[in-house]
Design a protein around this motif. Sequence first.
Motif, PDB file in Angstrom:
ATOM      1  N   TRP A 199       0.830  -1.214   0.000  1.00 24.40           N
ATOM      2  CA  TRP A 199       0.000   0.000   0.000  1.00 24.40           C
ATOM      3  C   TRP A 199       0.860   1.259   0.000  1.00 24.40           C
ATOM      4  CZ3 TRP A 199      -1.032   3.040   4.718  1.00 24.40           C
ATOM      5  CH2 TRP A 199      -1.998   4.032   4.534  1.00 24.40           C
ATOM      6  N   TYR A 200       1.874   1.306   0.848  1.00 23.43           N
ATOM      7  CA  TYR A 200       2.762   2.468   0.866  1.00 23.43           C
ATOM      8  C   TYR A 200       3.385   2.700  -0.510  1.00 23.43           C
ATOM      9  CZ  TYR A 200       3.091   2.886   6.040  1.00 23.43           C
ATOM     10  OH  TYR A 200       2.861   3.079   7.382  1.00 23.43           O
ATOM     11  N   LEU A 201       3.858   1.639  -1.142  1.00 23.24           N
ATOM     12  CA  LEU A 201       4.627   1.757  -2.378  1.00 23.24           C
ATOM     13  C   LEU A 201       3.753   1.756  -3.623  1.00 23.24           C
ATOM     14  CD1 LEU A 201       7.535  -0.697  -1.440  1.00 23.24           C
ATOM     15  CD2 LEU A 201       7.534   1.817  -1.315  1.00 23.24           C
ATOM     16  N   ASP A 202       2.480   1.389  -3.464  1.00 22.83           N
ATOM     17  CA  ASP A 202       1.547   1.319  -4.591  1.00 22.83           C
ATOM     18  C   ASP A 202       2.136   0.475  -5.720  1.00 22.83           C
ATOM     19  OD1 ASP A 202      -0.829   1.773  -5.922  1.00 22.83           O
ATOM     20  OD2 ASP A 202      -0.165   3.655  -6.820  1.00 22.83           O
ATOM     21  N   SER A 203       2.652  -0.697  -5.334  1.00 21.38           N
ATOM     22  CA  SER A 203       3.274  -1.598  -6.291  1.00 21.38           C
ATOM     23  C   SER A 203       3.158  -3.017  -5.778  1.00 21.38           C
ATOM     24  CB  SER A 203       4.746  -1.216  -6.498  1.00 21.38           C
ATOM     25  OG  SER A 203       5.351  -2.017  -7.504  1.00 21.38           O
ATOM     26  N   ASP A 204       3.467  -3.983  -6.642  1.00 19.90           N
ATOM     27  CA  ASP A 204       3.395  -5.394  -6.275  1.00 19.90           C
ATOM     28  C   ASP A 204       4.787  -5.984  -6.091  1.00 19.90           C
ATOM     29  OD1 ASP A 204       0.636  -5.360  -6.547  1.00 19.90           O
ATOM     30  OD2 ASP A 204       0.691  -6.062  -8.632  1.00 19.90           O
ATOM     31  N   PRO A 205       4.963  -6.839  -5.077  1.00 14.50           N
ATOM     32  CA  PRO A 205       6.220  -7.579  -4.964  1.00 14.50           C
ATOM     33  C   PRO A 205       6.302  -8.620  -6.079  1.00 14.50           C
ATOM     34  CG  PRO A 205       4.640  -8.358  -3.340  1.00 14.50           C
ATOM     35  CD  PRO A 205       4.000  -7.182  -4.022  1.00 14.50           C
ATOM     36  N   VAL A 206       7.492  -8.817  -6.628  1.00 15.70           N
ATOM     37  CA  VAL A 206       7.635  -9.791  -7.716  1.00 15.70           C
ATOM     38  C   VAL A 206       8.639 -10.892  -7.387  1.00 15.70           C
ATOM     39  CG1 VAL A 206       6.920  -8.219  -9.540  1.00 15.70           C
ATOM     40  CG2 VAL A 206       9.324  -8.310  -8.882  1.00 15.70           C
ATOM     41  N   GLU A 207       9.604 -10.625  -6.511  1.00 16.53           N
ATOM     42  CA  GLU A 207      10.612 -11.635  -6.181  1.00 16.53           C
ATOM     43  C   GLU A 207      11.031 -11.496  -4.725  1.00 16.53           C
ATOM     44  OE1 GLU A 207      14.916 -13.350  -7.859  1.00 16.53           O
ATOM     45  OE2 GLU A 207      14.126 -11.412  -8.547  1.00 16.53           O
ATOM     46  N   VAL A 208      11.186 -12.631  -4.044  1.00 13.72           N
ATOM     47  CA  VAL A 208      11.506 -12.627  -2.616  1.00 13.72           C
ATOM     48  C   VAL A 208      12.627 -13.631  -2.343  1.00 13.72           C
ATOM     49  CG1 VAL A 208      10.620 -12.915  -0.280  1.00 13.72           C
ATOM     50  CG2 VAL A 208       9.089 -12.113  -2.089  1.00 13.72           C
ATOM     51  N   ALA A 281      13.624 -11.255   5.047  1.00 24.06           N
ATOM     52  CA  ALA A 281      13.347 -11.358   3.612  1.00 24.06           C
ATOM     53  C   ALA A 281      13.863 -10.128   2.895  1.00 24.06           C
ATOM     54  CB  ALA A 281      11.845 -11.513   3.361  1.00 24.06           C
ATOM     55  N   ALA A 282      14.354 -10.339   1.695  1.00 21.75           N
ATOM     56  CA  ALA A 282      14.661  -9.257   0.759  1.00 21.75           C
ATOM     57  C   ALA A 282      13.615  -9.331  -0.344  1.00 21.75           C
ATOM     58  CB  ALA A 282      16.059  -9.414   0.189  1.00 21.75           C
ATOM     59  N   ILE A 283      12.972  -8.206  -0.623  1.00 23.11           N
ATOM     60  CA  ILE A 283      11.846  -8.187  -1.558  1.00 23.11           C
ATOM     61  C   ILE A 283      12.120  -7.189  -2.672  1.00 23.11           C
ATOM     62  CG2 ILE A 283       9.336  -7.887  -1.776  1.00 23.11           C
ATOM     63  CD1 ILE A 283       9.236  -8.125   1.335  1.00 23.11           C
ATOM     64  N   ARG A 284      11.884  -7.619  -3.916  1.00 21.93           N
ATOM     65  CA  ARG A 284      12.005  -6.715  -5.061  1.00 21.93           C
ATOM     66  C   ARG A 284      10.606  -6.435  -5.612  1.00 21.93           C
ATOM     67  NH1 ARG A 284      12.274  -7.533 -10.533  1.00 21.93           N
ATOM     68  NH2 ARG A 284      12.443  -9.801 -10.267  1.00 21.93           N
ATOM     69  N   TYR A 285      10.323  -5.159  -5.804  1.00 20.73           N
ATOM     70  CA  TYR A 285       9.006  -4.732  -6.287  1.00 20.73           C
ATOM     71  C   TYR A 285       9.022  -4.463  -7.781  1.00 20.73           C
ATOM     72  CZ  TYR A 285       6.542  -4.586  -1.886  1.00 20.73           C
ATOM     73  OH  TYR A 285       5.898  -4.968  -0.730  1.00 20.73           O
ATOM     74  N   CYS A 390       3.153 -12.839  -1.071  1.00 19.43           N
ATOM     75  CA  CYS A 390       4.492 -12.393  -0.681  1.00 19.43           C
ATOM     76  C   CYS A 390       5.010 -13.256   0.471  1.00 19.43           C
ATOM     77  CB  CYS A 390       4.458 -10.924  -0.277  1.00 19.43           C
ATOM     78  SG  CYS A 390       6.083 -10.186  -0.030  1.00 19.43           S
ATOM     79  N   GLY A 391       4.154 -13.536   1.453  1.00 21.60           N
ATOM     80  CA  GLY A 391       4.550 -14.385   2.566  1.00 21.60           C
ATOM     81  C   GLY A 391       4.854 -15.802   2.142  1.00 21.60           C
ATOM     82  N   LEU A 392       4.039 -16.346   1.245  1.00 25.28           N
ATOM     83  CA  LEU A 392       4.278 -17.704   0.762  1.00 25.28           C
ATOM     84  C   LEU A 392       5.582 -17.787  -0.035  1.00 25.28           C
ATOM     85  CD1 LEU A 392       0.663 -18.714  -0.327  1.00 25.28           C
ATOM     86  CD2 LEU A 392       1.953 -19.583   1.651  1.00 25.28           C
ATOM     87  N   ALA A 393       5.868 -16.741  -0.803  1.00 33.84           N
ATOM     88  CA  ALA A 393       7.133 -16.714  -1.546  1.00 33.84           C
ATOM     89  C   ALA A 393       8.321 -16.682  -0.591  1.00 33.84           C
ATOM     90  CB  ALA A 393       7.165 -15.509  -2.481  1.00 33.84           C
ATOM     91  N   GLY A 402      16.608 -20.860  -2.639  1.00 35.58           N
ATOM     92  CA  GLY A 402      16.653 -19.954  -3.776  1.00 35.58           C
ATOM     93  C   GLY A 402      15.690 -18.802  -3.584  1.00 35.58           C
ATOM     94  N   SER A 403      15.640 -17.912  -4.547  1.00 36.59           N
ATOM     95  CA  SER A 403      14.629 -16.862  -4.502  1.00 36.59           C
ATOM     96  C   SER A 403      13.332 -17.400  -5.070  1.00 36.59           C
ATOM     97  CB  SER A 403      15.086 -15.624  -5.266  1.00 36.59           C
ATOM     98  OG  SER A 403      15.266 -15.941  -6.642  1.00 36.59           O
ATOM     99  N   ALA A 404      12.208 -16.770  -4.726  1.00 35.96           N
ATOM    100  CA  ALA A 404      10.908 -17.228  -5.204  1.00 35.96           C
ATOM    101  C   ALA A 404      10.173 -16.066  -5.848  1.00 35.96           C
ATOM    102  CB  ALA A 404      10.081 -17.787  -4.037  1.00 35.96           C
ATOM    103  N   THR A 405       9.518 -16.322  -6.957  1.00 38.97           N
ATOM    104  CA  THR A 405       8.681 -15.313  -7.600  1.00 38.97           C
ATOM    105  C   THR A 405       7.235 -15.565  -7.223  1.00 38.97           C
ATOM    106  OG1 THR A 405       8.552 -16.684  -9.582  1.00 38.97           O
ATOM    107  CG2 THR A 405      10.238 -14.977  -9.517  1.00 38.97           C
ATOM    108  N   LEU A 406       6.447 -14.493  -7.219  1.00 41.83           N
ATOM    109  CA  LEU A 406       5.054 -14.629  -6.836  1.00 41.83           C
ATOM    110  C   LEU A 406       4.266 -15.291  -7.977  1.00 41.83           C
ATOM    111  CD1 LEU A 406       6.123 -12.456  -4.817  1.00 41.83           C
ATOM    112  CD2 LEU A 406       3.758 -11.659  -4.719  1.00 41.83           C
ATOM    113  N   PRO A 407       3.359 -16.206  -7.634  1.00 40.01           N
ATOM    114  CA  PRO A 407       2.538 -16.841  -8.683  1.00 40.01           C
ATOM    115  C   PRO A 407       1.765 -15.780  -9.458  1.00 40.01           C
ATOM    116  CG  PRO A 407       2.295 -17.984  -6.592  1.00 40.01           C
ATOM    117  CD  PRO A 407       3.101 -16.752  -6.312  1.00 40.01           C
ATOM    118  N   THR A 408       1.572 -16.024 -10.739  1.00 37.22           N
ATOM    119  CA  THR A 408       0.925 -15.027 -11.602  1.00 37.22           C
ATOM    120  C   THR A 408      -0.579 -15.276 -11.658  1.00 37.22           C
ATOM    121  OG1 THR A 408       1.378 -16.457 -13.493  1.00 37.22           O
ATOM    122  CG2 THR A 408       2.972 -14.710 -13.036  1.00 37.22           C
ATOM    123  N   LEU A 409      -1.201 -15.360 -10.470  1.00 41.17           N
ATOM    124  CA  LEU A 409      -2.644 -15.588 -10.404  1.00 41.17           C
ATOM    125  C   LEU A 409      -3.434 -14.346 -10.763  1.00 41.17           C
ATOM    126  CD1 LEU A 409      -2.973 -17.608  -7.080  1.00 41.17           C
ATOM    127  CD2 LEU A 409      -3.306 -18.447  -9.392  1.00 41.17           C
TER     128      LEU A 409
END
Length: 410
Positions: A199-208, A281-285, A390-393, A402-409
């Motif tokens: 919400w703060y960033l108004d963006s979606d996480p893509v890799e964790v 966690a390190a998260i890339r948006y 994001c939590g599941l990733a 390894g790193s995990a990407t968020l499912p593209t649901l």
Amino acid sequence: MAQELKRVRYALVGTGNRGTTMWGRELLAGWSEFVELVGICDLNLMRAERARSMIGSSAPLYEDFALMLEELKPALVIVCTPDDTHDDIIIRALESGADVISEKPMTTTPGKIERIREAEARTGRRVDVSFNYRFSPTAARIKELIEEGAIGDVTSVDFHWYLDNRHGADYFRRWHAYGAHSGSLFVHKATHHFDLLNWYLDSDPVEVKGFGQLVHYGRNGPFRGVRCKTCPHKGECDYYLDLAADPFLDALYEDPSALDGYHRDACVYREDIDIPDTMTAAIRYRSGVQVSYSLNTYMPIEGHHIAFNGHRGRIELRQYEKQPWTEPPADEIVLMKSFGGGVERIWVPHEAGGHYGGDNRMRDMIFKPGSNDRLRQRAGSRAGAMSVLCGLAALESSRTGGSATLPTLL
């Protein structure tokens, strides 16, 4: 003569602490002009009966959720059951024609997310997720500063959450201690934190890239029992919980445990606990923002530290919720401007109610007609989905290395 406002007929499912207080007693105490509790459902009817008395309601009790929907036809269903059960309840409610408010997290797996989202689209009803931290006065002020461009475009965030050794330990006494029910605290608790970031960033996480270990509770304990009440080590255990000393919890859980076997004071050191208690966690948006996140569950303090770094400065907050010293009844946001812009200290007073006023503001937004959602605080199923994913990733990454990407649901 003004027309009388039609109250929303709602049913409550799940009569634990949150259902009984936030969505029961407190909701009726402050918003009875807008809502009417018409039914209460729980698999444990003794607990439901005691919750109904605490709420101060005469609504009928149900063990059978489908029967309650059929007989009462509520316009709204509020879901406060264990996390892994949310999806079936939400979908049935939507299909009956009701809107839904779900306690966080919305659910626990990608498949369950997909089922909820499909049912919402198919039925045309609405799912709200109870992300009350968005509504706290301090969070709202930070959101305003970011949107005003106070530090230019945000490039990275430092976000660290601390649960004290009362609150944090409580998750390991209850059903939350098993990933099958809670998705782990990367989902159950961090869903709040990941949603705030989204919400703060108004963006979606893509890799964790996540790390998580059980290093304090569970099999790490020096001794163990089944539950605190019967434990031979109660005199030497730092985590001994005397349930009888808390009349509210004792009434909701002790006698009702005879019906379902659920003990509210289970040992925090039991060996079958399977979730981490120490997480990073390190998260890339999608926007390119990088986030450093951590969650610890056995600290001497409660609260969080967050800092937003931008091209033109930094916004920093250290919020104490519980600590062994006196803090002023306000939060201090420090706005630091680059290039000689100076420092501004912004004090945000706490408001009455849970989460420094966030609970009340959220209920106002949902139930009071004409509320202005200028900061887009009201959270729907998409927000619920993104925070869970994001939590599941993070959890998947912590297990695979390894790193995990968020499912593209979505």
